[in-house]
Design an enzyme around this catalytic site. Structure first.
Site, mmCIF file in Angstrom:
data_model
loop_
_atom_site.group_PDB
_atom_site.id
_atom_site.type_symbol
_atom_site.label_atom_id
_atom_site.label_comp_id
_atom_site.label_asym_id
_atom_site.label_seq_id
_atom_site.Cartn_x
_atom_site.Cartn_y
_atom_site.Cartn_z
ATOM 1 N N ASP A 255 0.796 -1.211 -0.138
ATOM 2 C CA ASP A 255 0.041 0.064 -0.028
ATOM 3 C C ASP A 255 0.762 1.304 -0.117
ATOM 4 O O ASP A 255 1.749 1.290 0.467
ATOM 5 C CB ASP A 255 -0.826 0.096 1.163
ATOM 6 C CG ASP A 255 -2.020 -1.075 1.501
ATOM 7 O OD1 ASP A 255 -2.960 -0.808 0.930
ATOM 8 O OD2 ASP A 255 -1.526 -2.281 1.705
ATOM 9 N N LYS A 256 0.231 2.383 -0.455
ATOM 10 C CA LYS A 256 0.752 3.702 -0.348
ATOM 11 C C LYS A 256 0.605 4.317 1.019
ATOM 12 O O LYS A 256 1.478 4.490 1.582
ATOM 13 C CB LYS A 256 -0.018 4.489 -1.388
ATOM 14 C CG LYS A 256 0.500 6.095 -1.131
ATOM 15 C CD LYS A 256 -0.285 6.919 -2.130
ATOM 16 C CE LYS A 256 -0.399 8.503 -1.743
ATOM 17 N NZ LYS A 256 0.978 9.147 -1.720
#
Length: 614
Positions: A255-256
């Protein structure tokens, strides 16, 4: 895969009421939950674990909460049921990106940590420091630290022998990673010219790097990143090292909006060059270097270990204990999480359905038409232009970045014309195109699993599917799988299995004909466990005063010898810090949803955040 028969069922033991409180699911993604950022386009994620980026502006004075009122909720994508009967409670997910920490679990089942920044001894070079003068070292040091990317340092070789030149080349590369060297002759004198590997001149005269024969061709390292998705991080590393991104390999995208730790491999780049990047890069750290003979492959990981902080919880200690015990013992429904479906008023699964129906005008319409909700201003203008003129070139001119899905589709339409939509659509990268149809499969799977739990609860019943090789006597809800629709799967023989046909038929699709005219869009189908039980589950309720402090001690903070966060038992804020491990291709948000009994959609979470911050 095989069906459970009635003869198999005779050996089932009934589940106890305690067991009925639990279910398992597989989380590996997190909801993008922020109070002041929004993402207006479908997430262009890798199949496994990537989320769209946030835009940091609010347009036309609308709050993010207002813009998100058009977004999807869990009900829209078939996420309806829970497996436990504990009382839910509220809390805020991902209030800070540091509230979500992900460590990869490698092939060997070991949790990956960044805990060593040193260079492998195998790669250490002999000390050549006496070859360079102090003035030369100063000049080289300045060049190395990007003081002048396009400059160079020329060192004249007075007693010119090949051995002497080799020593100078090695000394520069050893002591100043990131610099390259070449020999040049000028006015009858030989010079060794050092230049920056990231400068434009580096491309003009690429050199082959010396690589010892007994060293593995791939440098494996641990990448620690904050608030950046995996592909973004690799693009940054590629730029600094002057490599193509496909020189890097990894086992899964992360994930970012999180702190994540994962293993990466790169072809024939030394640990020294990689370690040097730690001086230059923000939000990325590289370490635990070693040389191996092989790259990494997507899907080789065993899973991910999550440390999640849920702030401002309303649950009592007893409610938290019940919820977390249920998660550990029963698990959660293995739904596909919200980030699989996009964040705007046009969900990705609707585009997927249109592709599968071969309705290409609808595909274009869904991707390009104006829509309510959170969108960057230039995208709004682009959509308005398309709606008004249906002119791809005019609409394309409204986009500063042509690499978004809308830009790629418009470029295809301007090149191939509106009568060749299939070819035009092909300009969108394959992963992004397939994301749409996988999103549709995911919506069907979620919907049918909700029906299965509604109909039969947590008992294995005749007609359910289990993977081959399972001992018939030990079938439980945790062994049962359900299919993603496709041409190469079988369906449960009970009435929920027939529901697949009805659902696809209502969407204008024939379940017996899932092969598509375009081979890429033919769906074979797959099987997915309906319940996942996380491993290594632990939790703690924390009280603290300062809402800005990080509540997790990260790998990087430990390396920097920073103290762990200190908590105050009388603190005015309460948070739940939980840890658990999940297999690949499962969603951590769905585990958290089971604990909180709370809608994890951005739409609902934004309302919570907005209340909390006001």
């Amino acid at each position: 895969v095989r069906h459970i028969s009635s003869s198999t069922l005779s050996v089932f033991r009934p589940l106890s009421p305690e067991q009925l409180d639990e279910e398992e699911d597989t989380p590996s993604k997190k909801p993008r939950v922020e109070c002041d950022h929004g993402n207006g386009r479908p997430p262009q994620q890798d199949e496994e674990e990537q989320e769209g980026e946030a835009s940091d502006e609010e347009e036309d004075g609308e709050t993010f909460a207002d813009m998100m009122k058009h977004g999807l909720t869990e009900l829209d994508v078939g996420i309806l049921k829970y497996v436990s009967d504990h009382e839910g409670f509220s809390g805020i997910l991902k209030e800070r990106y540091s509230d979500f920490v992900v460590h990869e679990i490698n092939k060997q089942g070991k949790i990956v940590h960044l805990d060593d920044l040193s260079i492998p001894t195998e790669a250490e070079q002999p000390d050549e420091s006496d070859v360079l003068t102090e003035e030369q070292k100063k000049q080289l040091g300045e060049l190395q630290l990007f003081k002048n990317k396009e400059g160079n340092v020329a060192i004249e070789v007075i007693d010119d022998t090949k051995e002497k030149r080799t020593l100078v080349h090695k000394a520069i590369k050893t002591q100043f990673p990131g610099l390259e060297t070449k020999t040049e002759e000028k006015d009858g004198c030989k010079f060794i010219v050092a230049y920056h590997a990231a400068g434009k001149k580096a491309l003009a005269a690429p050199r082959k790097h010396f690589w010892p024969k007994n060293r593995g061709s791939f440098c494996h390292f641990v990448l620690y990143k904050e608030n950046k998705d995996t592909m973004d991080a690799i693009n940054v590393l590629s730029k600094f090292l002057r490599l193509r991104p496909n020189m890097f390999s990894y086992m899964g995208t992360k994930d970012k909006r999180a702190i994540t730790v994962q293993e990466i491999a790169v072809h024939k780049i030394t640990a020294e060059r990689l370690a040097h990047l730690n001086k230059c890069l923000m939000n990325l750290k590289l370490g635990n270097f070693c040389y191996k003979k092989h790259p990494l492959k997507l899907g080789e990981l065993q899973g991910n270990h999550f440390t999640v902080v849920i702030r401002n919880i309303s649950g009592t200690d007893e409610q938290v204990h019940q919820a977390m015990t249920s998660l550990r013992q029963t698990g959660f429904i293995n739904y596909y999480g919200m980030q699989r479906f996009g964040t705007t008023a046009v969900p990705t699964h609707q585009v997927g359905r249109a592709i599968l129906k071969n309705d290409w005008n609808e595909v274009v319409d869904l991707i390009l038409k104006p829509r309510p909700g959170a969108e960057k201003e230039f995208l709004v203008r682009c959509r308005e232009e398309w709606a008004k003129t249906q002119d791809p070139e005019a609409a394309l001119k409204k986009l500063p970045n042509k690499r978004c899905v809308e830009g790629q589709l418009l470029r295809g339409l301007s090149m191939y014309g509106k009568k060749n939509i299939v070819t035009a659509f092909g300009l969108i990268p394959r992963n992004n195109r397939l994301m749409y149809i996988h999103s549709y499969q995911s919506m069907v799977w979620n919907t049918m699993v909700s029906r299965r739990i509604e109909a039969f609860g947590l008992k294995a019943v005749e007609g359910d599917l289990v993977l081959k090789g399972k001992d018939a006597e030990s079938h439980s809800i945790h062994d049962i799988v359900m299919p993603l629709p496709g041409f190469d799967v079988i369906y449960p023989t009970h009435h929920v299995g027939k529901g697949y046909r009805e659902l696809l038929s209502a969407d204008g699709l024939d379940i017996d004909n899932m092969r598509h005219k375009v081979k890429d869009y033919s769906l074979a189908g797959a099987y997915r466990r309906i319940i996942i039980r996380p491993s290594d589950v632990s939790w703690k309720v924390i009280q603290y005063d300062d809402p800005r402090i990080s509540l997790v001690h990260t790998d990087f903070e430990k390396l920097e010898n920073k103290p762990a966060p200190v908590f105050n038992n009388e603190g005015k804020h309460r948070a739940l810090r939980m840890e658990f491990s999940l297999p690949p291709s499962t969603y951590a948000t769905m585990a958290i949803r089971e604990v909180l009994k709370l809608d994890t959609s951005i739409k609902k979470q934004t309302q919570l955040n907005t209340t909390w911050f006001n």
